[in-house]
Scaffold this active site. Structure first.
Site, PDB file in Angstrom:
ATOM      1  N   LYS A   1    -147.368 -36.871 -23.502  1.00 15.51           N
ATOM      2  CA  LYS A   1    -147.344 -38.292 -23.873  1.00 15.51           C
ATOM      3  C   LYS A   1    -145.946 -38.874 -23.649  1.00 15.51           C
ATOM      4  O   LYS A   1    -145.805 -39.990 -23.168  1.00 15.51           O
ATOM      5  CB  LYS A   1    -147.759 -38.461 -25.348  1.00 15.51           C
TER       6      LYS A   1
ATOM      7  N   GLN B   1    -149.680 -36.507 -34.726  1.00 17.66           N
ATOM      8  CA  GLN B   1    -150.361 -35.546 -33.854  1.00 17.66           C
ATOM      9  C   GLN B   1    -151.252 -34.635 -34.697  1.00 17.66           C
ATOM     10  O   GLN B   1    -150.781 -33.974 -35.620  1.00 17.66           O
ATOM     11  CB  GLN B   1    -149.320 -34.724 -33.064  1.00 17.66           C
TER      12      GLN B   1
ATOM     13  N   ASP C   1    -153.708 -44.916 -32.530  1.00 14.50           N
ATOM     14  CA  ASP C   1    -154.744 -43.888 -32.369  1.00 14.50           C
ATOM     15  C   ASP C   1    -156.078 -44.356 -32.956  1.00 14.50           C
ATOM     16  O   ASP C   1    -157.091 -43.664 -32.828  1.00 14.50           O
ATOM     17  CB  ASP C   1    -154.331 -42.575 -33.068  1.00 14.50           C
TER      18      ASP C   1
END
Ligand code: NAD
Length: 281
Positions: free
Chosen positions: A49, A93, A116
């Site tokens: 990322k 994450q 997200d």
């Protein structure tokens, strides 16, 4: 197989547009990625990322905590990042090491920075098809792939294996909102192959290598393999590609299918967060 649905081609096309839009901003949209512990796969995903985001003109801050950190310290950092005007998107994450309350931590993120799409406010928006908010990146990537290859969704039958918050559920919702009749299969489904064979569009997101054999498919289908499992030093999907690709019309490879699209979709969300914060959208 008539068409190999190449996620890298679609990723590159979206990335080119994103870079051009970001270059026009004059400022860098900034993503903060929180990592707890040092899970090797998480570190690889974060690295991907960071490299991708910086390549298209964003800043990516990697915020690390040891797995021994108290939960309130993570929540405190998120609160600080929520207020930080330099930061436009925040992700944690996943998976977190055992013992952490994933829900509590993701709920601490300001929904406007939740790129997200895991905050309940964004989930509700998606469920209610209200528009706005953020759609989880992998699900968004599945739709981008279908759109790029001009695979129509409206009026089609779709089947999804998997109903997780992160993948299966948002994929099923997006397909339904776009006019498909969607069947969701999971571990409790009695006869999964009987359900998936009925579908025109079939998305496998179980995390079970080679689950999908010839028995699950029929000619004419579009098959999207979201699964990613490490087998030795190989990455494998949920679909037995060798067998299934000989039957269906179109299929994604693993790797090189949905994986690259997940990364680019996250940065599409980051650009939206930036534009909304600046009143540009
Ligand atoms: P998860 O474990 O949270 O959910 C799996 C779902 O699949 C569950 O709903 C379960 O009921 C269902 N399932 C599992 N085995 C099944 C079986 N044998 N028959 C029927 N249903 C079954 O996993 P997740 O987070 O949703 O991820 C799914 C897969 O997608 C994993 O392989 C993950 O690594 C991968 N993934 C890929 C990307 C990407 O970028 N391509 C992104 C996120 C997740």
């Amino acid at each position: 197989m008539e068409v190999l649905l190449d996620g890298k081609v679609v990723r590159n096309a979206i990335a080119a547009k994103l870079s051009a839009e970001i270059a026009k901003l004059g400022k860098k949209p900034t993503l903060a990625i929180i990592q707890v512990g040092d899970d090797e796969r998480s570190s690889v995903y974060i690295g991907q990322k960071k490299i991708f985001g910086e390549k298209i003109g964003c800043s990516v801050d990697h915020v690390r905590f040891a797995s021994s950190v108290p939960e309130n310290e993570i929540v405190g950092k998120i609160t600080e990042l929520n207020r930080d005007e330099r930061v436009h998107g925040i992700i944690v994450q996943l998976p977190l090491p055992s013992g952490f309350d994933e829900k509590k931590i993701t709920e601490a993120i300001d929904p406007k920075k939740d790129v997200d799409g895991l905050h309940s406010e964004n989930m509700r928006r998606l469920e209610e098809d209200r528009g706005g908010g953020f759609v989880p990146a992998t699900a968004k990537g599945v739709l981008s792939l279908l759109d790029f290859y001009k695979i129509s969704i409206k009026g089609k039958k779709a089947a999804v294996i998997g109903r997780s918050r992160l993948v299966g559920r948002p994929v099923a919702l997006l397909l339904a909102h776009r006019g498909a009749s969607v069947t969701v299969c999971h571990r409790g489904t009695k006869d999964v192959p009987a359900e998936t064979r009925k579908a025109d569009i079939f998305v496998a997101a179980a995390g079970h290598p080679a689950l999908v054999t010839n028995d699950f498919v029929r000619p004419g289908q579009v098959v999207i393999d979201v699964g990613i499992t490490k087998r030795g030093d190989k990455i494998v999907g949920d679909v037995d590609f060798e067998a299934v690709s000989g039957v269906v019309s179109a299929i994604t490879p693993v790797p090189g299918g949905i994986g690259p699209l997940t990364v680019v979709s996250l940065f599409e969300n980051l650009l939206i967060a930036y534009q909304e914060e600046k009143g540009l959208k």
